[in-house]
Write a protein that holds these residues in place. Structure first.
Motif, short mmCIF file in Angstrom:
data_model
loop_
_atom_site.label_atom_id
_atom_site.label_comp_id
_atom_site.label_asym_id
_atom_site.label_seq_id
_atom_site.Cartn_x
_atom_site.Cartn_y
_atom_site.Cartn_z
N ILE A 91 13.52 -1.39 -2.86
CA ILE A 91 13.87 0.02 -3.07
C ILE A 91 13.06 0.61 -4.23
O ILE A 91 12.51 1.71 -4.13
N GLU A 92 12.95 -0.14 -5.32
CA GLU A 92 12.15 0.34 -6.46
C GLU A 92 10.68 0.52 -6.05
O GLU A 92 10.04 1.50 -6.43
N ALA A 93 10.16 -0.43 -5.27
CA ALA A 93 8.77 -0.35 -4.83
C ALA A 93 8.56 0.88 -3.94
O ALA A 93 7.55 1.57 -4.06
N TYR A 94 9.52 1.18 -3.09
CA TYR A 94 9.43 2.35 -2.21
C TYR A 94 9.35 3.63 -3.03
O TYR A 94 8.46 4.46 -2.84
N VAL A 95 10.29 3.77 -3.95
CA VAL A 95 10.35 4.98 -4.77
C VAL A 95 9.10 5.10 -5.64
O VAL A 95 8.52 6.19 -5.78
N SER A 96 8.64 3.99 -6.19
CA SER A 96 7.42 4.02 -7.01
C SER A 96 6.19 4.37 -6.20
O SER A 96 5.34 5.14 -6.65
N PHE A 97 6.10 3.81 -4.99
CA PHE A 97 4.96 4.12 -4.12
C PHE A 97 4.88 5.62 -3.87
O PHE A 97 3.81 6.22 -3.96
N ALA A 98 6.01 6.23 -3.56
CA ALA A 98 6.04 7.67 -3.30
C ALA A 98 5.64 8.47 -4.53
O ALA A 98 4.91 9.46 -4.43
N ALA A 99 6.11 8.03 -5.70
CA ALA A 99 5.80 8.75 -6.94
C ALA A 99 4.31 8.62 -7.29
O ALA A 99 3.71 9.56 -7.79
N GLU A 100 3.73 7.48 -7.02
CA GLU A 100 2.33 7.23 -7.37
C GLU A 100 1.35 7.82 -6.36
O GLU A 100 0.17 7.97 -6.66
N ASN A 101 1.82 8.12 -5.16
CA ASN A 101 0.95 8.62 -4.08
C ASN A 101 1.58 9.84 -3.42
O ASN A 101 1.88 9.82 -2.22
N PRO A 102 1.78 10.91 -4.16
CA PRO A 102 2.56 12.03 -3.61
C PRO A 102 1.97 12.67 -2.35
O PRO A 102 2.70 12.98 -1.41
N LYS A 103 0.68 12.86 -2.30
CA LYS A 103 0.08 13.51 -1.12
C LYS A 103 -0.03 12.54 0.05
O LYS A 103 0.10 12.94 1.20
N LEU A 104 -0.24 11.27 -0.23
CA LEU A 104 -0.23 10.28 0.83
C LEU A 104 1.17 10.20 1.43
O LEU A 104 1.34 10.20 2.65
N TYR A 105 2.18 10.17 0.57
CA TYR A 105 3.57 10.14 1.05
C TYR A 105 3.87 11.39 1.89
O TYR A 105 4.54 11.31 2.91
N GLU A 106 3.33 12.51 1.46
CA GLU A 106 3.51 13.75 2.22
C GLU A 106 2.91 13.62 3.62
O GLU A 106 3.52 14.03 4.62
N ALA A 107 1.73 13.01 3.72
CA ALA A 107 1.11 12.81 5.03
C ALA A 107 1.95 11.87 5.89
O ALA A 107 2.05 12.04 7.11
N MET A 108 2.57 10.90 5.27
CA MET A 108 3.35 9.91 6.00
C MET A 108 4.70 10.44 6.48
O MET A 108 5.16 10.08 7.55
N PHE A 109 5.34 11.30 5.66
CA PHE A 109 6.73 11.66 5.94
C PHE A 109 7.04 13.14 6.04
O PHE A 109 8.11 13.50 6.51
#
Length: 191
Positions: A91-109
């Motif tokens: 869970i921590e890794a998921y939240v950190s990944f999103a915080a560190e890669n905001p535009k990539l996360y946006e493309a994904m979700f």
């Protein structure tokens, strides 16, 4: 190396350059700034060369998202395997990944992309990311269909945390407490 192998390698390198450039432009200026013209100008290829690899911007965003799921799977694996109990680290890794890669996360979700979720045709990267959530839940000992459903809830909860934190809707000082509470709630899920 044959001429055909060299050309294939060059084609793959060009494709990756397009994706990396699109991602960098998005991280710098947002996905609206990613156009085929901007990509062509940045990588110094003509727009027709881009169209040899991708039919349009949506296809580029989908390919970036697909790669992002591969990166997310790796991050979730590290989080799951380096933390006792695994689920909290995931869970921590998921939240950190999103915080560190905001535009990539946006493309994904956030941006609608042409990727199939939860079906046999789902890309390997999506399956791997979801598989990491399942692996963290397997110690619960529930039947597989139940584990899959709980995994969907974990994924949804993680996305909710990311979305609400990113928009400033949650109190920053309680980040760790929210992750701990989510972990405990999932672990207490009836089988």
């Amino acid at each position: 190396m044959t001429v055909q192998q060299r050309r294939q390698r060059e084609r793959e390198n060009r494709r990756q350059l397009i994706l990396t450039t699109a991602r960098n432009l998005a991280e710098k200026s947002g996905w609206d700034s990613v156009t085929t013209r901007a990509l062509a100008d940045t990588i110094e290829y003509s727009q027709p060369v881009l169209y040899q690899h991708f039919r349009n911007k949506d296809a580029i965003v989908a390919a970036v998202a697909q790669q992002g799921f591969g990166e997310l799977a790796e991050a979730l694996h590290r989080g799951r395997t380096t933390t006792p109990g695994g689920l909290r680290g995931l869970i921590e890794a998921y939240v950190s990944f999103a915080a560190e890669n905001p535009k990539l996360y946006e493309a994904m979700f956030v941006i609608p992309v042409d990727l199939d979720f939860g079906v046999e045709e789902s890309p390997d990267e999506l399956v791997a990311a979801f598989g990491e959530i399942i692996a963290a839940l397997e110690p619960l000992g529930a039947p597989r269909d139940r584990i899959d459903t709980v995994a969907e809830v974990v994924w949804s909860a993680c996305d909710g945390l990311v979305t609400l934190e990113r928009s400033g809707r949650l109190r920053p000082a309680y980040h760790a407490e929210r992750i701990e509470l989510l972990t405990q709630q999932i672990l207490a899920t009836p089988k």
